[in-house]
Structure formats: C-alpha cells, structure tokens
Design a protein around this motif. Structure first.
Motif: not given
Length: 422
Positions: A270-285
């Motif tokens: 259920n992913l639209q693209s490789e970018a969806s799969l490999l989305q980096p998340i930076m924490i903490p905001d």
C-alpha cells in the motif's frame, strides 16, 4: 498502597520480561535485515526475465536502501537501551520500590503479571505487557542502578514483540515529529482545550496546583503538553517499549531534529512510491527538556488498575482531571476503569475522553475477561456511576497513520468531558 510486596516469582518474571524487551530493541537490526534477505531469496527464485524487469523498475535496488534505513533505525533503538538503569533498577529493586524507596512520586502495587496480548486492528492497537509494578520515577532523576545481563543475544525474539517495537517507531512519528502534528492536533488539542476551559477560573500562575493524570501516556507528548500549559501532570504507562522510549525522548534529547528514523520500511504494501517507503522522519520536533517550570511532571510505570485502583488510598480524590486518549478500550472490564476514574477524581473533577471502542481483549486467546460495550452503553454506564457528560462530539482521526499510504484506518472517535458529580 497497603498490602504485601510482590513475590520472588513476580519479581523474577518482571525481570525476565524487561530483559526480553531490551533484547528486542537490540536484535531489531538482525531481525529486520533477515526479512529483507527473504525478499532477495524470492527475487532469485523468479525466472531471469522477471528478475531483469524488476531490476529495470528499480525494485531490487530498493532493497539496499531499505537495508540502509534499517541500520539507521537500529542505531537509534540501540541508543535507547544503552542506559537502562532507571528501569533495570525498578525491576531488580521491585520489592524495595513497593515500600516507597527513593522515589519522589512513590506509587506502589502488588505485581500480578499479565499474559501477553496484542489486539491489533489496522493501526490502533496497544500491547498488553506482563509487567505491572507500580514503581514511579520522575523525568528529572534516575532511580536505581542495575545492568542488563549480557546474555540477551542468546534469547529469541518473538514476532509479536518485534511488532510492538515497529509500532513504537510509528509512535515516535505520532508524538515527537512534525509529520505527527496533524494527528496530535486532531486528538490532543480538543483534550487540552477542554482542560483549559474547565479550569478557566484558575489564574494561569495557579495551574500548577491542578493535578492531572494521563493513563496510557505512551511516549509522553500529551503529558508534556499538559505541563507546558502550566498544569501538574503524571503519566501512567505499563509497556516497557513505551517507557524506555519516552524516558529517552524526554531526558536524552539535546536538540530538535537530533535523530532520523524510517518508520515505514517494514511493509512494502500500500505504498505509492519509493519515497513513501523511505520517508525520513526527524525527531523530536520540539525540545522535550524545555518545559514550563513550576508544575510537577512525573511518570509511573505499572498497570492502571493496580497502581490507581480502589485499594490505593493515597490516590482517592487526588486528581483534578483524568485525560484518556485512545485508552478506555484497553479495559477488560470497563466498569472497573470508570469506577477507578471516579475514585481518583476530586468532587467536581473532570474526566476528558477521546477515542474509539476497539476492545483490546475481545476474542483474546489468553482467557482474559473482556466486556465489550457500545458507545451508548458506555455513556449510560458513566452517568449511572456518577458522571455528568457534556460537550459530546465525534472526531475523525487516524492513529499512527502514514499520510502517503494507499490505506488509511480512520476512527470516528467519541469525545466528551464528564464531571464527577459530588
């Protein structure tokens, strides 16, 4: 709470469970890379023309990117369990803890281990861990000191435990990233606004006298937000996955966007693209250590019913507000939960709730009791038990959702404020 301390068997089981959780964090790297090895084996089992086509669309090369992301996640998760004294101490010194010990927020209970049970439907599910001690710790100090035995590499990690760890990575997005702001605004803001509205007659500099409890506090963002609005707040959580992670985030974050994680790499569906799969998340905001000075801020580890139950005399009418967010459906017996919330609240105190009714023990395989009510029944029950429900509305929201995915579980959550009638 009065009563005898936990038995040696309880303590031993608690220690074993804690070690198993730490082992799960430490074996994330190896376990997750193995899943990618399976994908490669499947690839090489295909006819060569099919392999060629998959290379041409970039599928095979993508596995290398997933490997790299796994290594980044693993480095972060291993930092969380590099220093576990506060928890290892609470486990090893469980018996001492139940007498109060060195804690600033001493809460105690007899330990009655729970069977492991996870009830997942879509993205909303809480793990039901075995540990249920009532050892409190504040976020300003480390209590106890004990090292985790070095033999955990010999322990096997279960898929349910690893699934809880993968869910914890998504919880970081929900509570401590810019990407989680939409969900937080949908869920935490109505609760916080209702809290401020209920105590609008109290001057802001007097809010620290208002005692707020957040059971099922998860990674601690709602608790942190309550404190930043000037109220004293205590979170309660029983999952070691959550406790280790929230302690790390609240006490070990030197700057915003310190860590990058990749929470969406564990399923390629259920992913639209490789970018969806490999989305980096930076924490903490935000910087968790920067919070309003004055209000008390603490976290208590343990099972809600055991730490705050009717036998906990020091908890009777000790709280001005109880905030439940995606929590009440974790009850085996909802009557008990409401009885305890009423027991905790001062006369005129407020219970603010937001969440669905995904009863977590429904159809469980662990022979736990499970009473499942519909929303109308929950509200009638609350009124029969001495609550006046107001400000009701339904709020649509996801839970640890991935905005870029092709599948979204949307909950139509019940929201209300309920005042304890004197």
């Amino acid at each position: 709470m009065s009563g005898h301390g936990p038995s040696a068997e309880d303590v031993q089981e608690e220690q074993a469970h804690f070690r198993q959780v730490v082992t799960t964090f430490r074996q994330y790297r190896q376990y997750s890379l193995s899943a990618n090895i399976r994908r490669r084996k499947d690839f090489y089992s295909l006819p060569l023309p099919h392999q060629k086509l998959l290379r041409e669309v970039g599928w095979y090369q993508k596995l290398g990117d997933v490997d790299d992301a796994i290594l980044v996640n693993a480095d972060f998760l291993e930092q969380i369990v590099d220093d576990t004294e506060i928890f290892a101490g609470s486990v090893d010194d469980l018996e001492e803890a139940s007498t109060g010990g060195e804690q600033e927020e001493a809460s105690s209970s007899d330990a009655h281990p729970h069977a492991e049970h996870t009830h997942e439907h879509g993205a909303h599910g809480h793990s039901h861990g075995r540990h249920s001690h009532g050892h409190a710790h504040t976020h300003e100090r480390v209590v106890g000191s004990s090292s985790v035995p070095a033999h955990e590499h010999r322990q096997k990690v279960s898929e349910p435990d690893m699934d809880k760890l993968r869910s914890t990575l998504k919880q970081f997005v929900r509570d401590w990233s810019a990407e989680g702001k939409k969900e937080r605004d949908e869920q935490y803001e109505p609760i916080l606004q209702a809290l401020e509205e209920h105590f609008k007659d109290i001057p802001e500099d007097g809010r620290s006298d208002i005692q707020v409890l957040v059971p099922g506090a998860g990674l601690g963002r709602l608790t942190w937000e309550v404190v930043n609005r000037g109220f004293s707040c205590q979170g309660n959580e029983f999952s070691y996955f959550m406790l280790l992670s929230s302690f790390f985030m609240l006490n070990r974050s030197p700057e915003t966007n310190k860590w990058t994680i990749y929470p969406h790499i564990h399923s390629l569906s259920n992913l639209q693209s490789e970018a969806s799969l490999l989305q980096p998340i930076m924490i903490p905001d935000v910087l968790p250590g920067e919070r309003k000075q004055g209000p008390d801020f603490s976290q208590v580890a343990g099972d809600f019913e055991e730490v705050y139950g009717l036998g906990a005399r020091d908890q009777a009418e000790a709280w001005d507000a109880v905030l439940t967010c995606f929590f009440i459906d974790t009850a085996k017996n909802i009557v008990s939960y409401l009885e305890i919330i009423r027991h905790l609240l001062t006369p005129g105190g407020v219970w603010i709730n937001l969440g669905p009714l995904l009863w977590h023990f429904e159809n469980n395989s662990t022979k736990d009791v499970s009473i499942e009510l519909n929303l109308a029944e929950v509200k009638v029950l609350a009124e029969k038990m001495g609550f006046k429900i107001e400000n009701e509305r339904m709020i649509e929201t996801t839970y640890v959702g991935h905005e870029d995915a092709m599948l979204h579980h949307v909950y139509n959550c019940a929201f209300w404020t309920a005042t304890k009638i004197k």
